[in-house]
Design a protein around this motif. Structure first.
Motif, short mmCIF file in Angstrom:
data_model
loop_
_atom_site.label_atom_id
_atom_site.label_comp_id
_atom_site.label_asym_id
_atom_site.label_seq_id
_atom_site.Cartn_x
_atom_site.Cartn_y
_atom_site.Cartn_z
N MET A 46 69.24 61.40 59.94
CA MET A 46 67.95 60.76 60.25
C MET A 46 67.02 61.76 60.91
N GLY B 45 62.91 50.94 53.35
CA GLY B 45 63.97 51.67 54.02
C GLY B 45 64.94 50.78 54.75
N HIS B 46 65.66 51.38 55.67
CA HIS B 46 66.69 50.67 56.44
C HIS B 46 66.73 51.23 57.85
N GLU C 210 63.54 46.36 62.25
CA GLU C 210 64.35 46.32 61.04
C GLU C 210 63.56 45.75 59.87
N GLU D 288 66.34 56.01 55.82
CA GLU D 288 67.02 55.40 56.96
C GLU D 288 66.49 55.99 58.25
N THR E 222 69.05 51.68 61.26
CA THR E 222 70.34 51.60 61.94
C THR E 222 70.06 51.46 63.43
#
Length: 363
Positions: free
Chosen positions: A233, A205-206, A197, A177, A208
């Motif tokens: 992170m 992954g991701h 994103e 993330e 935020t």
């Protein structure tokens, strides 16, 4: 009446043109511009070398460590390469764009770079000053011989940035993330968020994401970034104009092994030990080339796309700590870049496209 007021304002601001990058190379001779790709290298009146008159209308004020400073750097580079000085003016209010554009046109400038997003005001200006060639940053104006609209393909850089952030985070022992802190929720930033994103998801992954709410609130940007770092992170992308300094200040106060990603043309000097790479538009190089193309008679009119394939956008690695990036990540970035250029990867540019793209990865 509105047109008359605009012209009167333009006349009133003539003297402001002197407060720029340098005095324009004009000798007050009043040479009118030849416009676009028809500009020649000789002066038709004297038979000697043409005395070029080139101006820049910034998108705001200089000293922003972002777009305006990058445009200024481009003009300085052009001057260093050619000896042709460029008159640069700042913008404090939206009306200043038109006032300065008309001022340059009325003074017979050959080329004017418009740094702001001003396509809607340009048609009447282009018609009123046909001998001045205008170049629009992020422009959408087509069909005029004296106008070139540059469209940077930012989604490509955003996608690579998202993928890089995830790969580098994992290499550093962090999570899959990563964070992204934007300035204000406007079209340009939304576009970059979608792509960041998507790139993060492509790398497994991701991302935020969060918005500061404006481009100046350093304290709020720092607060958002600290929350992301405290959540574990290790890499946060800053895309927030002047507020991005808050992200850099936040990471500088943390233990080693946590990094930020910058924007604009790199911003590395703002945090040499923590900005590991940056999502960039090579404004500082590209617009110097645009000026050169113009005086060489090679600048096309109409809409010009600028992206990865011609080196106008992409990821720039830190000149200070870039050696932390392993070869396998560099190779992976090259592979992603090649797939984007070939069309195998098409970065999403809308919320719906992002949702569809993420769903396709899960299928």
């Amino acid at each position: 009446m509105k047109r008359l007021l605009t012209l009167l304002l333009a006349a009133a601001m003539t003297l402001s043109l002197l407060a720029g990058c340098g005095s324009s190379n004009q000798n007050n001779g009043g040479n009118s511009g030849n416009g676009g790709g028809n500009a020649g290298s000789g002066d038709s009146d004297t038979g000697g070398e043409k005395e070029w008159k080139i101006g820049l209308v910034a998108a705001g004020t200089f000293g922003d460590n972002g777009l305006n400073d990058a445009l200024k750097t481009a003009m300085d580079t052009f001057t260093e390469n050619t000896g042709i000085e460029v008159t640069c003016v700042e913008v404090n209010e939206f009306n200043d764009h038109e006032i300065h554009a008309r001022n340059f046109g009325s003074e017979g400038y050959d080329l004017v770079i418009m740094g702001g997003t001003v396509s809607e005001i340009m048609p009447t200006i282009l018609e009123d000053y046909p001998d001045t060639h205008y170049v629009l940053n992020k422009g959408t104006v087509d069909g005029y011989d004296n106008c070139t609209s540059i469209q940077f393909e930012e989604p490509q850089a955003g996608f690579i940035g998202g993928a890089f952030a995830v790969m580098m985070s994992e290499y550093l022992g962090g999570p899959s993330e990563v964070g992204w802190v934007g300035g204000q929720r406007i079209a340009d930033l939304e576009l970059c968020r979608y792509c960041f994103e998507a790139g993060a998801a492509y790398a497994g992954g991701h991302a935020t994401t969060a918005y500061v709410g404006d481009f100046t609130d350093i304290a709020r940007a720092s607060e958002l970034a600290l929350q992301m770092y405290n959540d574990g992170m290790v890499i946060v992308q800053a895309f927030a104009g002047g507020a991005a300094n808050g992200v850099y200040q936040a990471v500088e106060g943390l233990e080693e092994g946590k990094y930020a990603m910058g924007a604009a043309t790199g911003q590395f000097d703002l945090s040499p030990d923590r900005i590991i790479a940056s999502h960039i538009i090579k404004t500082d190089e590209y617009f110097a080339d645009v000026c050169q193309q113009f005086i060489d008679g090679e600048l096309p009119s109409g809409i010009v796309k600028a992206g990865l394939a011609d080196g106008a956008t992409g990821i720039r690695l830190s000149p200070y700590i870039g050696d932390l990036i392993p070869q396998e990540i560099l190779d992976a970035m090259d592979e992603i870049e090649a797939k984007i250029i070939s069309g195998e990867i098409v970065p999403p540019t809308t919320e719906e496209e992002l949702e569809n793209y993420l769903a396709s990865l899960e299928a």
